[in-house]
Design an enzyme around this catalytic site. Structure first.
Site, short mmCIF file in Angstrom:
data_model
loop_
_atom_site.label_atom_id
_atom_site.label_comp_id
_atom_site.label_asym_id
_atom_site.label_seq_id
_atom_site.Cartn_x
_atom_site.Cartn_y
_atom_site.Cartn_z
N SER A 10 -1.14 -9.65 2.43
CA SER A 10 -1.12 -8.20 2.63
C SER A 10 -2.54 -7.66 2.64
O SER A 10 -3.19 -7.55 1.59
CB SER A 10 -0.32 -7.54 1.51
OG SER A 10 -0.40 -6.13 1.62
N HIS A 34 -0.13 -9.35 7.04
CA HIS A 34 0.78 -8.24 6.74
C HIS A 34 -0.02 -6.96 6.68
O HIS A 34 -0.99 -6.85 5.91
CB HIS A 34 1.48 -8.50 5.41
CG HIS A 34 2.56 -7.53 5.06
ND1 HIS A 34 3.82 -7.60 5.59
CD2 HIS A 34 2.54 -6.45 4.24
CE1 HIS A 34 4.55 -6.61 5.09
NE2 HIS A 34 3.80 -5.89 4.26
N ASP A 36 0.26 -2.97 6.06
CA ASP A 36 1.10 -1.88 5.54
C ASP A 36 0.67 -0.54 6.11
O ASP A 36 -0.49 -0.15 5.95
CB ASP A 36 1.01 -1.84 4.01
CG ASP A 36 1.72 -3.02 3.38
OD1 ASP A 36 1.08 -3.77 2.64
OD2 ASP A 36 2.92 -3.21 3.68
N MET A 38 1.57 3.45 5.92
CA MET A 38 2.29 4.41 5.09
C MET A 38 1.96 5.84 5.55
O MET A 38 0.81 6.13 5.88
CB MET A 38 1.90 4.23 3.62
CG MET A 38 2.15 2.84 3.10
SD MET A 38 1.68 2.69 1.36
CE MET A 38 1.88 0.92 1.12
N HIS A 67 4.21 -3.61 8.81
CA HIS A 67 5.26 -3.04 7.95
C HIS A 67 5.16 -1.52 8.02
O HIS A 67 4.30 -0.92 7.39
CB HIS A 67 5.05 -3.55 6.52
CG HIS A 67 6.05 -3.03 5.54
ND1 HIS A 67 5.89 -3.20 4.18
CD2 HIS A 67 7.21 -2.34 5.71
CE1 HIS A 67 6.91 -2.63 3.56
NE2 HIS A 67 7.73 -2.11 4.46
N MET A 69 6.11 1.87 6.98
CA MET A 69 6.76 2.70 5.96
C MET A 69 6.56 4.16 6.39
O MET A 69 5.77 4.92 5.80
CB MET A 69 6.15 2.42 4.58
CG MET A 69 6.54 1.06 4.03
SD MET A 69 5.50 0.47 2.70
CE MET A 69 4.19 -0.31 3.65
N MET A 138 12.47 -5.69 0.35
CA MET A 138 11.48 -5.12 -0.56
C MET A 138 11.88 -5.49 -1.98
O MET A 138 12.98 -5.14 -2.44
CB MET A 138 11.42 -3.60 -0.40
CG MET A 138 10.84 -3.13 0.93
SD MET A 138 9.25 -3.86 1.33
CE MET A 138 8.23 -3.29 -0.05
N ASP A 177 8.64 -8.95 0.01
CA ASP A 177 7.44 -8.13 -0.06
C ASP A 177 7.41 -7.33 -1.35
O ASP A 177 8.23 -6.46 -1.58
CB ASP A 177 7.42 -7.18 1.14
CG ASP A 177 6.15 -6.37 1.23
OD1 ASP A 177 6.07 -5.48 2.10
OD2 ASP A 177 5.23 -6.63 0.42
C1 DX5 Z 1 3.98 -2.23 -0.93
C2 DX5 Z 1 3.57 -3.02 0.29
C3 DX5 Z 1 3.26 -4.46 -0.06
C4 DX5 Z 1 2.11 -4.58 -1.05
C5 DX5 Z 1 2.19 -5.92 -1.74
O1 DX5 Z 1 4.63 -1.06 -0.53
O2 DX5 Z 1 4.60 -3.05 1.25
O3 DX5 Z 1 2.95 -5.20 1.12
O4 DX5 Z 1 0.88 -4.47 -0.42
O5 DX5 Z 1 1.34 -5.86 -2.83
P1 DX5 Z 1 1.69 -6.74 -4.15
O6 DX5 Z 1 1.79 -8.16 -3.67
O7 DX5 Z 1 0.53 -6.50 -5.06
O8 DX5 Z 1 2.99 -6.22 -4.67
ZN ZN Z 2 4.42 -4.40 2.95
#
Ligand code: DX5
Ligand code: ZN
Length: 223
Positions: A10, A34, A36, A38, A67, A69, A138, A177
């Site tokens: 990530s 990966h 993220d 948001m 990903h 979100m 998740m 994840d």
């Molecule tokens: C959280 C993200 C994850 C996060 C994982 O909402 O989707 O990808 O970065 O981080 P860790 O491995 O520290 O939980």
């Molecule tokens: Zn993620």
């Protein structure tokens, strides 16, 4: 059906101002990156954006595992750079037209993944079995790195694998994840996961290099 096990670090958990160095190391040991995204609405945080994805796509040789979100992803997929070989996850909880969003991802050659939060039941997938290539389970409530796994999600992974196999969907992959630590990853793998989003509690955990951490993670899940 045997699914290859894949490590997806990530990138939001990496030291972003030394990203070049980390990317070179990740390209030697990881399977995809990966990313993220948001929007501060679906989850209470902002992270990386459309320009970051575009430049990352131009920079790395690894496939992207994006990903999303974000609310109403079917209206925003065109904002993001992705294509053949990439994975794109949209949240069941965020899309009013989930099968449309999944079809749009597939049309661009990427794997269409449905992300489900810890409290979302597996039966939410009943009407999109034909439209998806994988499920992003998740194991924390999305929005932040460094959280603790929601314990019930371990059994949920096991039930999901059985649910997919019973529905003749052996080809559908399971990605996990959130707090995919060395120990949790082993249990998640045993439960049926085959793609591991590795963040602050494994690949980017302090004390060892990314390469050493990734090698340890692979040993824990028998890659
Ligand atoms: C959280 C993200 C994850 C996060 C994982 O909402 O989707 O990808 O970065 O981080 P860790 O491995 O520290 O939980
Ligand atoms: Zn993620």
């Amino acid at each position: 059906m045997i699914h290859y096990k894949k490590i997806a670090p990530s990138i939001m958990c990496s030291p972003l101002f030394q990203l070049d160095t980390y990317l070179t190391e990740l390209e030697r040991c990881a399977d995809m990156i990966h990313v993220d995204i948001m929007d501060g609405s679906f989850v209470p945080n902002y992270t990386l954006g459309t320009d970051f994805v575009r430049q990352l796509k131009q920079t790395t040789t690894l496939p992207l595992d994006i990903h999303l979100m974000i609310t109403d992803p079917e209206r925003k997929l065109d904002w993001f750079t992705f294509g053949d070989g990439d994975y794109v996850s949209v949240h069941f909880e965020a899309s009013r037209h989930l099968n449309k969003a999944l079809g749009m991802i597939r049309q661009r050659g990427a794997k269409a993944m449905v992300a489900i939060n810890p409290a979302t039941p597996i039966c939410a997938l009943d009407s999109v079995l034909e439209d998806m290539d994988g499920v992003l389970v998740m194991t924390v409530n999305p929005g932040f790195a460094g959280q603790k796994m929601v314990d019930s999600t371990l059994q949920k992974i096991r039930r999901l694998r059985q649910y997919l196999d019973d529905a003749d969907c052996q080809h559908v992959e399971i990605e996990v994840d959130g707090n995919v630590s060395f120990e949790n990853a082993k249990r998640m793998s045993q439960a049926g996961a085959n793609i591991f989003v590795a963040g602050s509690s494994s690949v980017f955990s302090p004390g060892q290099s990314v390469s050493e951490n990734t090698a340890l993670l692979k040993r824990m899940i028998h890659i």
